[in-house]
Structures are given as C-alpha cells and as structure tokens.
Motif scaffolding. Structure first.
Motif, PDB file in Angstrom:
ATOM      1  N   ASP A 262      -2.694  11.648   1.067  1.00  0.00           N
ATOM      2  CA  ASP A 262      -2.937  10.230   0.786  1.00  0.00           C
ATOM      3  C   ASP A 262      -1.761   9.372   1.242  1.00  0.00           C
TER       4      ASP A 262
ATOM      5  N   GLN B  47       1.301   4.111  -3.354  1.00  0.00           N
ATOM      6  CA  GLN B  47       1.095   5.550  -3.202  1.00  0.00           C
ATOM      7  C   GLN B  47       2.394   6.329  -3.353  1.00  0.00           C
TER       8      GLN B  47
ATOM      9  N   ASP C 266       1.290  15.593   1.076  1.00  0.00           N
ATOM     10  CA  ASP C 266       0.605  14.525   0.348  1.00  0.00           C
ATOM     11  C   ASP C 266      -0.233  13.747   1.356  1.00  0.00           C
TER      12      ASP C 266
ATOM     13  N   ASP D 147       0.824  -1.213   0.000  1.00  0.00           N
ATOM     14  CA  ASP D 147       0.000   0.000   0.000  1.00  0.00           C
ATOM     15  C   ASP D 147       0.858   1.264   0.000  1.00  0.00           C
TER      16      ASP D 147
ATOM     17  N   THR E 219       3.223   6.978  -6.931  1.00  0.00           N
ATOM     18  CA  THR E 219       2.434   8.109  -7.432  1.00  0.00           C
ATOM     19  C   THR E 219       3.034   9.425  -6.952  1.00  0.00           C
ATOM     20  N   HIS E 220       3.401   9.471  -5.670  1.00  0.00           N
ATOM     21  CA  HIS E 220       4.000  10.672  -5.080  1.00  0.00           C
ATOM     22  C   HIS E 220       5.279  11.075  -5.814  1.00  0.00           C
TER      23      HIS E 220
ATOM     24  N   ARG F  79      -1.582   9.402   5.217  1.00  0.00           N
ATOM     25  CA  ARG F  79      -2.564   8.519   5.859  1.00  0.00           C
ATOM     26  C   ARG F  79      -2.032   7.094   5.943  1.00  0.00           C
ATOM     27  N   ILE F  80      -1.454   6.625   4.834  1.00  0.00           N
ATOM     28  CA  ILE F  80      -0.949   5.252   4.801  1.00  0.00           C
ATOM     29  C   ILE F  80       0.259   5.106   5.715  1.00  0.00           C
TER      30      ILE F  80
ATOM     31  N   LYS G 128      -8.061  20.781   2.295  1.00  0.00           N
ATOM     32  CA  LYS G 128      -7.339  19.740   3.037  1.00  0.00           C
ATOM     33  C   LYS G 128      -7.315  19.983   4.541  1.00  0.00           C
TER      34      LYS G 128
END
Length: 202
Positions: free
Chosen positions: A138, A121, A136, A117, A124-125, A141-142, A179
């Motif tokens: 997203d 991400q 970032d 996971d 993508t980052h 959070r992970i 955000k």
C-alpha cells in the motif's frame, strides 16, 4: 565549507525541502559515510557497521523519488542507531530496530515534508514497520505514483493472460497469490511469482 554543509548540499536535490539540515546533522554526528548510488534492482539502500578502519556506511539509490529516498535514508540511519546501542546482540529488524526507526522518523511525519496521501499511509506503516518498504504494498503504490513517468505499468494494473516484459524476460500474467502473481516465462513455461507492484513493460 565544513563537512555538514557539504553533506547538506549533496543530499538537498534528493530529499524534501528543509529535511537536508537535520539529516546532515545526524550523519555528521554519527560519523557516517553516505554514498548516493546508481539504481540497484535488489535494494534501495543499505547499512554497514564499522569494520577495520571504516566507520558507519550507508548507501541509498539516487534514482528514488525524494519521499522514497528520505524514508530509505531514515530506515538505514535506524540501523546505525540500533548497532550503536546493541551491536550484534539483537535482530537487525527486530523490536529494537523498529523502535529506533519510529523515533528517527517521527520528526519527519509532517505535512510540510510528505504529501497527505503518503503521510497517512506512512503513519500506518510506522506503527509496525516492515524490514523493507517494498513489503508494504500500500505504501509502495503511493510512493511509486510520485516517480517520474517511465512508460512502465504496475503488473497488477494489466489484464490476466497478457504478455509483459520484466528485465530481458517475457512473461504471461497469471492468477494472483496473496501479494504476487503467478507468471509463466514465455518459451519455457517456467513459473515465477512476481510482485503485484513490479513495474513492467507491455
């Protein structure tokens, strides 16, 4: 015990298994002084260019989980590379830094380094890395899901109008604005914008 071995041993508890070897090699090759610090609320790490009798200096919070620590350390190493190539001639988080960060991170974008996971991400980052990982949401959070349990929750996970504590202040959660959430300081009514992924206490 040589310097590279000492650095390997020092960072091994803080990074994913096996990454301490190439990281130590990079730190020694760059003649960089690495400091693992206590928790700092305002930053996860920083880089300072050579000045006077001091060489490259990087610090990273030792309270970060191993994946966040690795990303932060590589982020700061990219600043070092950017400084060696360009000095003050370019923006510290401009295209030159982004390219350095992408190149420095590439060898670690593997499933034996990051959980699936995070890796998805993070890839993508890294297409257009931000100046700070916390920008970032997203990815953050992970990464936070791999922290040790703290008894705190993310602001975005509590209902609107609920009171919460952040530091030594008490707030009431309001509406979301992009955000961040519009939160009211209890007692004064002063409005603050608080990150959706701020860790708060109920």
């Amino acid at each position: 015990m040589d310097r590279e071995e000492r650095i390997r041993n020092a960072i091994q508890p803080f990074v994913p298994s096996g990454t301490e070897v190439p990281l130590a090699e990079k730190i020694v090759k760059a003649r960089c002084h690495l400091t693992i610090t206590r928790d700092r609320k305002t930053k996860a790490g920083d880089y300072r260019h050579p000045f006077g009798n001091q060489g490259h200096r990087i610090s990273v919070n030792g309270t970060l989980n191993q994946y966040a620590f690795l990303i932060t350390l590589v982020h700061e190493m990219a600043h070092l590379t950017n400084w060696e190539l360009h000095g003050r001639k370019v923006n510290p988080h401009g295209n030159e830094w982004k390219m350095a960060f992408q190149e420095e991170m590439l060898p670690f974008l593997r499933e034996d380094v990051f959980p699936t996971d995070i890796l998805k991400q993070l890839r993508t980052h890294m297409k257009n890395p931000k100046s700070a990982t916390v920008r970032d949401l997203d990815l953050m959070r992970i990464l936070k899901s791999y922290d040790e349990p703290s008894g705190k929750v993310l602001l975005e996970d509590i209902p609107e109008n609920m009171e919460f504590q952040l530091g030594n202040k008490r707030f009431t959660k309001g509406v979301k604005l992009r955000k961040r959430f519009r939160c009211q300081l209890v007692g004064t009514g002063r409005i603050y914008l608080v990150s959706a992924i701020a860790e708060v206490e109920l």
